[in-house]
Every structure is written in C-alpha cells, then in structure tokens.
Motif scaffolding. Structure first.
Motif, mmCIF file in Angstrom:
data_model
loop_
_atom_site.group_PDB
_atom_site.id
_atom_site.type_symbol
_atom_site.label_atom_id
_atom_site.label_comp_id
_atom_site.label_asym_id
_atom_site.label_seq_id
_atom_site.Cartn_x
_atom_site.Cartn_y
_atom_site.Cartn_z
ATOM 1 N N GLY A 189 34.830 -0.933 48.550
ATOM 2 C CA GLY A 189 36.034 -0.260 48.094
ATOM 3 C C GLY A 189 37.264 -0.661 48.843
ATOM 4 N N ASP A 190 37.071 -1.299 50.006
ATOM 5 C CA ASP A 190 38.228 -1.769 50.781
ATOM 6 C C ASP A 190 38.712 -3.145 50.349
ATOM 7 O OD1 ASP A 190 37.945 0.568 52.192
ATOM 8 O OD2 ASP A 190 36.659 -0.361 53.755
ATOM 9 N N TRP A 191 38.071 -3.747 49.372
ATOM 10 C CA TRP A 191 38.440 -5.128 48.998
ATOM 11 C C TRP A 191 39.593 -5.192 48.004
ATOM 12 C CZ3 TRP A 191 33.269 -8.306 48.221
ATOM 13 C CH2 TRP A 191 32.642 -8.405 49.458
ATOM 14 N N GLY A 192 39.951 -4.091 47.504
ATOM 15 C CA GLY A 192 41.099 -4.121 46.611
ATOM 16 C C GLY A 192 40.726 -3.838 45.176
ATOM 17 N N PRO A 193 41.777 -3.786 44.286
ATOM 18 C CA PRO A 193 41.539 -3.454 42.871
ATOM 19 C C PRO A 193 40.640 -4.461 42.166
ATOM 20 C CG PRO A 193 43.878 -3.358 43.410
ATOM 21 C CD PRO A 193 43.195 -3.927 44.603
ATOM 22 N N ARG A 194 40.630 -5.686 42.572
ATOM 23 C CA ARG A 194 39.846 -6.717 41.863
ATOM 24 C C ARG A 194 38.365 -6.453 42.000
ATOM 25 N NH1 ARG A 194 41.905 -12.598 43.214
ATOM 26 N NH2 ARG A 194 40.394 -12.974 41.534
ATOM 27 N N PHE A 195 37.935 -5.771 43.023
ATOM 28 C CA PHE A 195 36.514 -5.507 43.238
ATOM 29 C C PHE A 195 36.170 -4.034 42.986
ATOM 30 C CE2 PHE A 195 37.477 -9.223 45.717
ATOM 31 C CZ PHE A 195 36.418 -10.078 45.413
ATOM 32 N N LYS A 196 37.072 -3.293 42.293
ATOM 33 C CA LYS A 196 36.835 -1.883 42.043
ATOM 34 C C LYS A 196 35.607 -1.672 41.190
ATOM 35 C CE LYS A 196 39.167 2.265 40.208
ATOM 36 N NZ LYS A 196 38.065 2.616 39.340
ATOM 37 N N ARG A 197 35.453 -2.461 40.103
ATOM 38 C CA ARG A 197 34.301 -2.331 39.216
ATOM 39 C C ARG A 197 33.008 -2.587 39.978
ATOM 40 N NH1 ARG A 197 32.001 0.211 35.058
ATOM 41 N NH2 ARG A 197 30.674 -1.161 33.795
ATOM 42 N N LEU A 198 32.989 -3.557 40.836
ATOM 43 C CA LEU A 198 31.780 -3.880 41.607
ATOM 44 C C LEU A 198 31.449 -2.763 42.587
ATOM 45 C CD1 LEU A 198 29.655 -6.033 42.158
ATOM 46 C CD2 LEU A 198 31.168 -7.014 43.879
ATOM 47 N N ALA A 199 32.525 -2.184 43.182
ATOM 48 C CA ALA A 199 32.280 -1.084 44.142
ATOM 49 C C ALA A 199 31.727 0.137 43.429
ATOM 50 C CB ALA A 199 33.584 -0.742 44.865
#
Length: 805
Positions: A784-794
């Motif tokens: 969740g700290d990786w940013g909006p681009r990884f939101k779906r993965l989180a």
C-alpha cells in the motif's frame, strides 16, 4: 676635312706615303710595297682622302705579335699629346694599337675560313683634354687565304651499280668534293680528281668526278666478278705538287642481265610412280641451273614431245625453280607400263641482246608405272535402274559389273551397303551382280532409292570399291482420286432450283505421264432421290447444284451428297466422296444468317470453345477459393483470452512488468486453460523449458496453503465457478510442488518475476521466496505504500486465502 693617314708595313720597310686612291688600291691588291716616282711625290693629297683597308695573311705562326700597319695623322706633331684609340670587331683582344704612334698589331693566329675580314674604327684624341682631334674613321682588315684545307668528299663511302656487259665509258656514279679555301684567290680551292684504286676496270673524269667503265662487255661479267672497290682522290692546287689531297671509297656492283640460259643438271631423268596415283600426285623433280639471279633466273618447263604428253604435267617451283612432274590422268600398268617425255626449260624473261639458239635446254624423262594390287573396277561410274512399284518380291531391277584390273584377275563378290538400304528393300546376287527386290515398293512413299553396291576381291577382301546405284520407281495407277480439300458447303432455306452451291476439285496420289483427267458424277444410288445434282465442268472440277427451291432446317439440317470421282488412268480407278451440305438461314444477299451449332461460327450464342474457356476459369477460381479457406483454417488458433473474466485477464490488464529487464524468456501458460490435462502433463511440467533440471523432485507434494503471490491469479467474483475452482486446485497443486523445489520457479505467470534483473525500483514480486520461507503467512501490507499504481495489487493481497478457493 682632317684625315688620318695610314701606312701599310709589310716585310719591306717603306716610307709612309700619301698616294692617290687608285694607286693605293693597286698597291694593296698586289700585297707588296709600291715605288712612287718623284713626280708623284710632288703631288699634294687632300685631307679628304680615306684609307679603309688592310691585308693580313691567315695562319701566322710567329711568336711575336704580327705587325699590320700604322695609323698616322697630320695632327700628330710628335709632341706626345696625341693618343690613338681603336674600336670595332676584335679591338683590344685580337687587334691592338700603340696609342702613342698608331702602330697596329694582331695578337693571335687567324683563320680565314672562320672569318674572312674584320671592320674596325680609329680616332685620335688629346691625352690631356680627351678631345677628339680627328673624326672616327672606319677601315677593314681582310685576311689573305693560304692553302691550309684539304678537299672533303660529301660522303665517306659511295655505292654505285652498273649493268654487266656495259660498253666502255658507261657512267656509273659521280663523286663530289669541296675545299674550304678561297676559290677566288689562287689555286687553293681548284680540285682535280684521280683514281688510285680500281684500275683497269674504271676511270674518273678529273674535272667532274664522274666514274665510268674502262673495259669492254666481255671483261665486265657479273658471273666472274660482281663487286669492285674503287678509291678516288681529290687534290687541290689544280693537282700541282704540294697540294692537299682527300680520298673516298666507291663500292661498285655489277647488276645482272639475262645473259646465261638455264641448263639441266643431267640429260636423262628416271622416275617410278604407282599406277594408283591420283590426279596431281608428284612423280619427280627436274633440276636446272642458271648463273643469273633474280627475275633473270626464273624458269618455265614444257613437255614438248613423248607418249605421255596428255598423261603428265610439268610446272616450276617458285622457290627452287625446279621442274615438278605430276600425274594428270589415271595410270594403268596393265595398259601402259612406261612413258618417255622430252622436257624443255627456258627463262621467263628473255633479253633480246643475248638471245640465241642456245637459250633453251632439253632433257629426257623416263617414267615407269608400278603395278599395284588395285580394287575392283566397275564398268560404269554410276548405275541408273527402273522398276514398277507393283513389281513382285524377287523381281530383278538391274545388274552391275566389276572386274579386277590386275593381272591376277581375282574373282569379285558383290554386296549392298546396308547403310544406304536401311529398310532392306533390295538385295544383290554375290556372283553376277544382279539387283532384285526384297520387299514391295510404293512410289507414293518414295519415288527414288539410292543405294551403294560394294565389289570385293575374294583373294584380298581389303581391296574393295563402291559404286552408286540410283533406282527409280515407276508409277502405276493404284490410287483413286479424292476431294482436293474438306468442303464446308451450305444451302439457304430459300433458294432456287439449279443454284450453284459448291465447286469441287480432286487430287490423285498417282502421277500419270499425260497429266490428270478426272470425271465427276452423282452416285447411282442417289441419282433419283437426291436433292442435289453434280455437273462435270470438264476441267477437273464439278459444280454442285440444287434440285429444288426450298429447304427447311426444321425438317432436315444436313444432307449428304455422294460424288463419284474417276481418273483417266489404266486401269481406271474411282472413289465415292461424300459432300456434307448444311441448311442455313440466309438473308437476301445470300449471306449466312444462322446455321446449326456445328455449321458456322456466325450462328448466335457462344461456341464450344468459349464455353470450355468459361468453365475452365470457373474451376480455377473454385480451386483457389478452397485453398484459401483451407489455409485460413490452418492458421486459425484458439484465442488465449476468451473473455474479460478469464483469470489471465488480470495479468494482461494490469500491465505487469513480467520478468524484468534481463528476462527475455516466456512460459507456456496454456495448461491453465485445460486443467483436465494437468495429470498428463504433470511430469513434463516439472521441468523448465529453458533450464535443464539438475535433479528430479526430491520431496512429494504436500498439502499447504497457496502463497499470496499465486492467489492474485484468481479473481474474487469467480469463486463459485467450477471452472475457477479447477484452476485454483491446479495452481495450488503446482505451488506445492515448486515450494519444495529450490531450483525451479513456480509455473505461473508471476514466476518470471524472479528474472527481472538488477535495478528495479519495485524489487522482486516472485513467489520463489516462499519456497525457502516458513509456512507462516507473509505480510504484504507494504504494497500500500507503493502508490496508486499498485493499489489494485495491494487490495488483492489484503484478501484472505479463503476468498479465492
């Protein structure tokens, strides 16, 4: 006008005198002192007189300067205040003057041939003031010639020629010499020619240098002596004693004249020649000599008598001038074993001055003809035979005859050269030479047969000869006449009786001597019921005429007209030819408008050829279409993504980076689409396609929960789906296998993350780490700290394990 007085001093000392110009010139010309009378001494000379010439001998050899003369003026009082100045050609170098007293000297030896005179100028000035006391006066110093040059010829060596047997005094060549001395002074340049070598054959004119012959024709014979060397002298001083001499060499050659006839080297020549010698064969060579040379030695040979004048020829060899005897007609030892010829030789170029009865020579030639074993000789050069084409097998065509020309008279055996009779149509009796038939002949196939007959000696089979035999096949009337061509005849539906619809002619394969004569008629069986009639035109043609005025295509489209054609041969032959007449619809002008489909191409509709072409094009298009569809089906493959709900849609839609910058390999994930085939592919799926396994699977698969990395492959909305359940079981089974294998990565779409390479800001998302970790669940909240681009993965990794299976 003031004048410089000049005194000329020669070998005799003379007073300085003032003479009249005429007298002074006379004294100068004599080159000596002049004694002047008292009367002349009393005369006064005007100052306007000018002295302008001195004389000096060339080639002075003394050690002191040579004295030339003295320059003196009445302005010179002898007080030493006067200075004489000299200028001009050679002044100061060749010529010097004593500035005090005016004495003139030459400093070196001079050569008149180099320079004949010098032009100088003199004046007198005051030593103190430099003022000119006299105007500048010009005078000439001329060199007297002495005989110091010998005559020189224009050539060192002369070459001349004169015909042999020339008369005395015949001019040969002229030589010329020149002398550099002065020809206007004395005899130094007067030359006289004389001959010092070449006596008594030649002489030279002493004045002109022309060399002439000195002996008569009998003594000047080229055949005795051809080359002469003559030495000519040229002497100056008119040939007097003390003169200088020059010499030259003259090479004289006597040119040839035709004064010698040719002569045979022997009076009798004997030669032998085989009787089989062909035309042009050399029998022998006759040698004759001629003392002359060149064109005068060319010879011509002639047979003037003998019994072989028409059997032999003689000619001259252009290189050796030998007479060559050759054969001109066939020889036969049995008929004439020897010949005697008389051959004459003479020059081709004859000089009338030396022509006499002895200018020709003759020799006797005896030629013996040698007997040779000759091949058989046919009595004819070729044979011509005739046979009728209907002659029966075994019929005699003709005969040949050959005999042995030798004395032995060997028996001759005959045969046919089968290379000339490949079809074995003829044969020959080996004993008597009779030619007969082996097979029947047909003149229409071949009117001539050319064969070759061989005659061989029985005693010597190598002796054989050939003769051509030409056999002509005589024609008989065995072919009936037929139509000359295939006629396409039609008749209009509306016509009139007696209308001409076709003119026919005939041809016959036979060839009668008097030419063809054909007769035409309608066949008897159609004479009364025929719709057409035949009229013989009498010129080997016939006209086909209608018998009624109308015909109907609906009733009958085609009529067959039988025509009987007879020839005029013996026996007369005839044949019945059928003429096909088609009924056509015609316009008023008589042109065909329409016929049945087979009649004319002008009928409406498409012809047979056009229909066939259309069908062929349609067939080609059909085959091309079938091939295209077949190839299209072969290229068609099952789509990887069936719908947006497919499990692989997550991987594609999220644009995952895959294996990183260094991973260029991919894995076959088609097994996810066919879970029923998982068991069959279990063994092969354990091995990576791009890595050779180092060992087999050491641990059996154990039941364990799938790591969170694999769960993301199954979307939550498809949990109740049986299809997705099967996929979850398959994925979990594969994850359990690869969790116990530390070498191979998991066989899923995320397994490629292990090869992402260095430098990735996202680190590694591969599930390989799960193979070496404990069975406890990993915490993925850091995603969740990786940013909006990884939101779906989180969000997916925060879900519970039970949400997927």
């Amino acid at each position: 006008m003031r004048t410089i007085f000049v005194c000329l001093c020669l070998s005799l000392s003379l007073e300085a005198l003032v003479l009249s110009p005429q007298r002074m010139d006379a004294g100068v010309q004599q080159g000596t002192g002049v004694r002047i009378s008292e009367e002349e001494q009393l005369k006064r000379v005007r100052r306007s007189w000018k002295w302008n010439r001195f004389y000096l001998y060339e080639e002075y050899t003394g050690s002191d300067y040579q004295y030339i003369g003295k320059l003196q003026s009445d302005k010179d009082d002898g007080n030493g205040l006067v200075k004489y100045v000299l200028s001009g050609e050679g002044a100061g170098t060749i010529f010097v003057i004593d500035e005090n007293n005016g004495n003139l000297h030459v400093t070196r030896r001079l050569d008149r041939e180099e320079k004949a005179f010098y032009v100088l100028k003199a004046t007198m000035v005051n030593k103190r003031t430099g003022e000119k006391l006299e105007p500048e006066t010009e005078f000439i110093i001329k060199l007297h010639d002495i005989n110091d040059n010998e005559p020189q010829f224009s050539q060192e060596v002369y070459f001349g020629g004169v015909p042999e047997r020339s008369d005395i005094g015949t001019s040969v060549i002229q030589v010329t010499a020149t002398d550099a001395d002065d020809s206007m002074y004395g005899n130094s340049a007067k030359l006289v020619y004389s001959i010092s070598q070449g006596h008594p054959y030649f002489s030279v004119d002493p004045n002109t240098g022309i060399i002439r012959t000195a002996l008569g024709p009998e003594d000047m014979d080229r055949e005795q002596r051809e080359h002469y060397q003559v030495v000519i002298e040229a002497k100056d001083m008119a040939g007097q004693r003390g003169g200088l001499t020059g010499t030259t060499v003259v090479n004289i050659t006597l040119t040839d004249v035709n004064d010698n006839p040719p002569r045979f080297t022997q009076t009798l020549y004997q030669f032998r020649v085989p009787e089989t010698s062909m035309h042009g064969t050399t029998v022998g060579r006759l040698q004759a000599t001629d003392r002359d040379i060149g064109i005068n030695a060319e010879m011509i040979y002639t047979i003037i008598s003998g019994d072989g004048m028409d059997v032999f020829d003689v000619s001259a060899d252009k290189d050796t001038q030998e007479g060559i005897i050759t054969v001109s007609k066939p020889l036969d030892h049995e008929k004439k074993p020897s010949f005697i010829l008389e051959v004459q030789v003479q020059n081709t170029q004859v000089d009338p001055r030396f022509t006499s009865s002895g200018s020709k020579d003759t020799a006797t030639v005896r030629i013996s003809v040698e007997d040779v074993d000759e091949p058989p000789l046919f009595d004819k050069v070729s044979y011509l035979m005739e046979v009728k084409e209907d002659a029966a097998v075994g019929t005699a065509v003709g005969s040949v005859r050959a005999t042995d020309p030798d004395k032995a008279r060997s028996v001759v055996r005959y045969s046919i050269n089968r290379h000339t009779d490949m079809d074995h149509l003829f044969n020959i009796h080996p004993g008597n030479g009779s030619v007969f038939l082996l097979r029947g002949l047909d003149r229409e196939e071949s009117a001539w047969h050319n064969i070759s007959v061989i005659a061989t000696e029985i005693n010597n089979p190598r002796q054989r000869s050939n003769v051509p035999v030409y056999i002509r096949v005589i024609d008989i009337n065995d072919n009936a006449p037929v139509f000359a061509s295939v006629y396409k005849t039609f008749v209009c539906e509306k016509t009139r009786a007696g209308q001409l619809i076709q003119t026919v002619s005939a041809t016959d394969a036979d060839e009668p001597l008097s030419g063809h004569k054909f007769f035409f008629s309608l066949a008897p069986e159609a004479m009364y019921r025929s719709n057409f009639s035949v009229r013989d035109n009498g010129d080997n043609t016939a006209s086909i005429l209608t018998r009624r005025a109308s015909y109907s295509r609906l009733h009958q489209q085609v009529y067959l007209v039988p025509v009987v054609i007879s020839d005029g041969g013996y026996p007369m032959l005839s044949s019945t030819q059928t003429l096909t007449v088609r009924v056509c619809s015609c316009i008023r002008e008589g042109s065909v408008e329409t016929c049945n489909p087979e009649a004319y191409s002008s009928s409406p509709g498409l012809g047979t050829g056009a229909l066939i072409a259309i069908l062929l094009c349609a067939l080609i298009l059909l085959v091309t279409l079938i091939l295209f569809i077949t190839l299209k089906r072969q290229r068609k493959q099952e789509p990887l993504i069936i719908s947006k709900e497919d499990v692989r849609d997550n991987v594609v839609s999220y644009n995952d980076e895959g294996g990183g910058e260094e991973d260029t390999r991919a894995f076959d994930i088609g097994a996810l689409q066919h879970p029923d085939a998982a068991a069959a592919l279990e063994e092969s799926a354990k091995l990576r396609r791009d890595v050779v396994p180092c060992h087999k699977l050491l641990y059996p698969p154990q039941q364990r929960a799938a790591p969170a990395a694999a769960r993301l492959l199954v979307p939550p909305q498809s949990r109740a789906s049986r299809h997705n359940r099967d996929m979850c079981d398959f994925i979990n089974q594969k994850l359990l296998e690869y969790d116990h294998n530390s070498v191979d990565p998991p066989y899923d779409s995320l397994a490629t993350y292990v090869f992402e390479g260095a430098g990735s800001v996202a680190g590694s998302l591969s599930s390989l780490g799960s193979a070496s970790s404990s069975e406890n669940e990993q915490d993925y909240h850091y995603l969740g700290d990786w940013g909006p681009r990884f939101k779906r993965l989180a969000d997916l990794y925060r879900a519970e394990d039970g949400d997927f299976c």
